[in-house]
Write a protein that holds these residues in place. Structure first.
Motif, short mmCIF file in Angstrom:
data_model
loop_
_atom_site.label_atom_id
_atom_site.label_comp_id
_atom_site.label_asym_id
_atom_site.label_seq_id
_atom_site.Cartn_x
_atom_site.Cartn_y
_atom_site.Cartn_z
N GLY A 275 0.50 15.60 10.53
CA GLY A 275 1.29 14.10 10.68
C GLY A 275 2.58 14.25 10.34
O GLY A 275 3.08 15.43 10.05
N PRO A 276 3.47 13.28 10.39
CA PRO A 276 4.80 13.00 10.18
C PRO A 276 4.90 13.07 8.59
O PRO A 276 4.14 12.95 7.92
N GLU A 277 6.10 12.97 8.14
CA GLU A 277 6.62 12.92 6.76
C GLU A 277 5.97 11.65 6.10
O GLU A 277 5.71 11.58 4.88
N GLY A 278 5.78 10.70 6.92
CA GLY A 278 5.15 9.25 6.16
C GLY A 278 3.75 9.60 5.70
O GLY A 278 3.29 8.70 4.97
N ALA A 279 3.03 10.73 5.94
CA ALA A 279 1.73 11.01 5.39
C ALA A 279 1.88 12.05 4.27
O ALA A 279 0.72 12.32 3.54
N GLY A 280 2.88 12.60 3.98
CA GLY A 280 3.23 13.56 2.89
C GLY A 280 3.45 13.16 1.50
O GLY A 280 4.43 12.74 0.95
N GLY B 240 9.70 15.90 -3.40
CA GLY B 240 9.26 14.85 -2.55
C GLY B 240 10.09 14.76 -1.35
O GLY B 240 10.99 15.07 -1.19
N ALA B 241 9.47 14.02 -0.41
CA ALA B 241 9.99 14.01 0.94
C ALA B 241 11.25 12.83 0.88
O ALA B 241 12.21 13.49 1.64
N PHE B 242 11.53 12.03 -0.01
CA PHE B 242 12.75 11.17 0.26
C PHE B 242 13.59 11.05 -1.08
O PHE B 242 14.43 10.32 -1.04
N PRO C 35 0.80 -1.03 0.09
CA PRO C 35 0.10 -0.19 -0.01
C PRO C 35 0.93 1.23 0.09
O PRO C 35 0.42 2.41 -0.23
N VAL C 36 2.01 1.22 0.26
CA VAL C 36 2.79 2.35 0.37
C VAL C 36 4.09 2.36 -0.75
O VAL C 36 5.09 2.80 -0.60
N THR C 37 3.73 1.72 -1.83
CA THR C 37 4.85 1.66 -2.93
C THR C 37 5.39 3.03 -3.16
O THR C 37 6.35 3.34 -3.98
N GLN C 38 4.39 4.24 -3.16
CA GLN C 38 4.85 5.45 -3.38
C GLN C 38 6.28 5.92 -2.85
O GLN C 38 6.95 6.77 -3.68
N TYR C 39 6.32 5.57 -1.64
CA TYR C 39 7.76 5.79 -0.83
C TYR C 39 8.71 5.12 -1.54
O TYR C 39 9.91 5.87 -1.68
N GLY C 40 8.66 3.82 -1.87
CA GLY C 40 9.82 3.34 -2.60
C GLY C 40 9.80 3.76 -3.82
O GLY C 40 11.22 3.76 -4.40
N ASP C 41 8.86 4.38 -4.78
CA ASP C 41 9.17 4.83 -5.91
C ASP C 41 10.12 6.46 -5.60
O ASP C 41 10.95 6.60 -6.35
N PHE D 257 26.26 -2.92 -0.78
CA PHE D 257 25.90 -1.58 -0.41
C PHE D 257 24.23 -1.41 -0.60
O PHE D 257 23.56 -1.80 -1.60
N VAL D 258 23.62 -0.77 0.24
CA VAL D 258 22.29 -0.67 0.39
C VAL D 258 21.59 0.61 0.43
O VAL D 258 22.25 1.48 1.44
N VAL D 259 20.86 1.27 -0.38
CA VAL D 259 20.09 2.53 0.19
C VAL D 259 18.58 1.97 0.77
O VAL D 259 18.02 1.66 -0.45
N GLY D 260 18.16 2.18 1.70
CA GLY D 260 16.95 1.85 2.26
C GLY D 260 17.34 1.01 3.53
O GLY D 260 18.55 1.15 3.96
N PRO D 261 16.46 0.23 4.05
CA PRO D 261 14.86 0.10 3.74
C PRO D 261 14.34 1.37 3.78
O PRO D 261 14.82 2.58 4.59
N VAL D 262 12.89 1.50 3.45
CA VAL D 262 12.24 2.61 3.68
C VAL D 262 11.59 2.87 4.65
O VAL D 262 11.58 3.83 5.30
N CYS D 263 10.82 2.02 5.20
CA CYS D 263 10.18 2.06 6.32
C CYS D 263 10.71 1.51 7.64
O CYS D 263 11.30 0.65 7.65
#
Length: 373
Positions: free
Chosen positions: A251-256, A301-303, A40-46, A98-104
């Motif tokens: 809310g926090p950045e996770g709602a943005g 965007g936020a990230f 449900p939150v793939t947009q943050y991954g994008d 090397f990893v960039v992430g995880p997101v959540c």
């Protein structure tokens, strides 16, 4: 380096396969982009993948790193805590250092110990929960974003100084990230003697929050803080408006996320958020922003730019050490400052940034946002 130490089984691999792998490693440096490709939150991954891709494209256009090309490898954890270890083991099995992430935050907490144990440099551009790093003594885990105990006080200060509510309801999604930042906001409000009439968890993924809205109406709250992600935040705002509860939500950045507009409808107008500063507005980032636009990506965007900065940090460490050994890169990152699109980055012993600033924004029904003066 830890992530390539041979076990008894790996020592039995044929010489031909080993030579093939070495040839690939000589030509390519892989960076895993770990986050939600599904869910449900793939947009943050994008957002995160856009930042990584754009940074890699810029580096490769400039000749790569010591003649080696960079490559992004997508690894899906669906932002699920239980998928964090699975994704981490996937990275280790692919022998990516090397990893960039995880997101959540939940998935990050689930995977961080594995990355650290196996010697994989992990830089999260978005996981803000303090328990990602607190008390862990990790050597390989870093962030390019602040923590909830920085974000929570920023939100609370604005509520205290500018909103001055009579009664506050604080809701959260019962998850590591949402509950953690909600608790931080509550603690800071209580210190200022603000009346927190409710502190309550909701179940993420539900579609009807009528009961908690009725409870808020009965309690007479005039301001709501929600710790969690945009799907639930959007539903809470829409259903509150439908039920006649006229309050401001924060809310926090996770709602943005622009997707919240479709969920909340007109009720989204005036939502308050804590977000990383808009680094895309900095004059020195003009060329980077144009590179995003050229690929039909959004740098604001936020990230996106915290992910770009995480990729820059990995590249800087490889260049400075003249090595793709994650252990050497991790040691260098702990000891040095990296110039990035979000400013100079330096980390404390546990991998948190020494400084990071969250700003307050007002969100609008057209998907735009305005910094609060």
């Amino acid at each position: 380096m830890k992530y390539l130490k041979a076990s008894a089984i790996s020592m039995a691999i044929s010489a031909g396969l080993m030579l093939s792998g070495q040839a690939l490693a000589a030509d390519t440096i892989q960076i895993a982009a770990v986050g939600p490709v599904t869910g449900p939150v793939t947009q943050y991954g994008d957002m995160v993948r856009e930042g990584i891709r754009t940074a890699i494209e810029a580096a490769n256009a400039a000749g790569g790193v010591d003649g080696k090309k960079l490559e992004m490898v997508e690894v899906d954890d669906a932002c699920e805590p239980k998928q964090g270890p699975i994704a981490a083991n996937n990275v280790v099995n692919k022998e990516i250092g090397f990893v960039v992430g995880p997101v959540c935050s939940g998935a990050t907490v689930g995977g961080a110990s594995i990355y650290n144990q196996e010697g994989v440099v992990m830089i999260t551009p978005s996981a803000t929960a303090p328990n990602v790093t607190d008390g862990k003594n990790f050597e390989f885990v870093f962030r390019t974003i602040g923590r909830d105990d920085q974000q929570g006080p920023a939100a609370a200060k604005y509520i205290i100084d500018s909103i001055k509510p009579k009664k506050v309801a604080i809701l959260h999604d019962k998850q590591s990230y949402g509950q953690g930042i909600a608790a931080s906001v509550q603690d800071n409000l209580k210190k200022a003697n603000v009346d927190v009439a409710m502190f309550e968890g909701i179940n993420a993924g539900e579609t009807d929050y009528s009961s908690v809205i009725t409870k808020m109406k009965s309690a007479g709250v005039d301001f709501v803080y929600y710790g969690g992600y945009h799907p639930e935040m959007g539903l809470l705002m829409r259903q509150a408006a439908e039920q006649g509860l006229k309050v401001t939500f924060m809310g926090p950045e996770g709602a943005g996320n622009p997707e919240i507009n479709a969920i909340a409808g007109a009720a989204v107008e005036g939502m308050l958020l804590t977000l990383p500063a808009d680094y895309s507005a900095l004059p020195e980032n003009k060329a980077v922003v144009e590179a995003f636009k050229a690929k039909k990506r959004d740098a604001s965007g936020a990230f996106q730019l915290t992910s770009y900065a995480a990729t820059q940090a990995i590249i800087a460490g490889i260049k400075a050490t003249k090595s793709t050994d994650p252990e050497k890169v991790a040691q260098w990152l702990h000891a040095n400052t990296v110039k990035s699109v979000i400013g100079d980055l330096s980390w404390n012993k546990q991998g948190d940034l020494n400084t990071f600033k969250f700003d307050i924004y007002t969100w609008h029904k057209d998907g735009s946002k305005t910094a609060v003066k």
